[in-house]
Design an enzyme around this catalytic site. Structure first.
Site, PDB file in Angstrom:
ATOM      1  N   ASN A   1       0.718  -1.237   0.083  1.00 43.66           N
ATOM      2  CA  ASN A   1       0.058  -0.105  -0.016  1.00 43.66           C
ATOM      3  C   ASN A   1       0.935   1.268   0.035  1.00 43.66           C
ATOM      4  O   ASN A   1       0.454   2.434  -0.423  1.00 43.66           O
ATOM      5  CB  ASN A   1      -1.153  -0.017   1.167  1.00 43.66           C
TER       6      ASN A   1
ATOM      7  N   ASP B   1      -8.569  -1.114  -5.222  1.00 43.24           N
ATOM      8  CA  ASP B   1      -8.280  -2.600  -5.527  1.00 43.24           C
ATOM      9  C   ASP B   1      -9.521  -3.720  -5.694  1.00 43.24           C
ATOM     10  O   ASP B   1      -9.175  -4.644  -5.206  1.00 43.24           O
ATOM     11  CB  ASP B   1      -7.340  -2.956  -4.393  1.00 43.24           C
TER      12      ASP B   1
END
Length: 125
Positions: free
Chosen positions: A8, A41
């Site tokens: 991330n 995502d």
């Protein structure tokens, strides 16, 4: 998708993960099925002409395929999928309700500990 290993915070690793998951989608889904990135995502998969059981089996194969991904340039990254699935019914009225049902199933999968497929419960009036 859930990613461990600092993905991330590293855009290039995140892009690599998206490419690898896209490759798994192409390998597991049939040519008539549709898939695309929904945002961030999240992906949306629309299997063509299939039963709920067949779709569930295909999505489970996809989930298993993704969990085996390993990337040489990011060896600590482990990817899992939480999948929410909903079959469209006339009771839903429109595609927004269909997507909301799948989204609720997705959050149920995350609440169950992630890395699983959950089928939406469809209310019948």
């Amino acid at each position: 998708m859930q990613r461990q290993g600092g993905v991330n915070n590293c855009w290039w690793a995140g892009n690599l993960v998206l490419r690898e998951v896209s490759s798994c989608l192409r390998q597991v889904l049939r040519s008539a099925d549709q898939a695309g990135r929904y945002g961030g995502d999240e992906f949306c998969v629309l299997p063509s002409c299939t039963t709920t059981a067949e779709a569930m089996e295909r999505l489970e194969r996809l989930r298993q395929s993704v969990t085996t991904l390993r990337m040489d340039s990011a060896p600590l990254v482990r990817i899992t999928l939480s999948i929410g699935m909903a079959s469209y019914t006339d009771v839903m009225g429109d595609t927004t309700a269909w997507l909301q049902a799948a989204d609720k199933a997705l959050y149920a999968a995350k609440q169950r500990g992630r890395d699983c497929v959950v089928v939406a419960a469809i209310a019948v009036s």
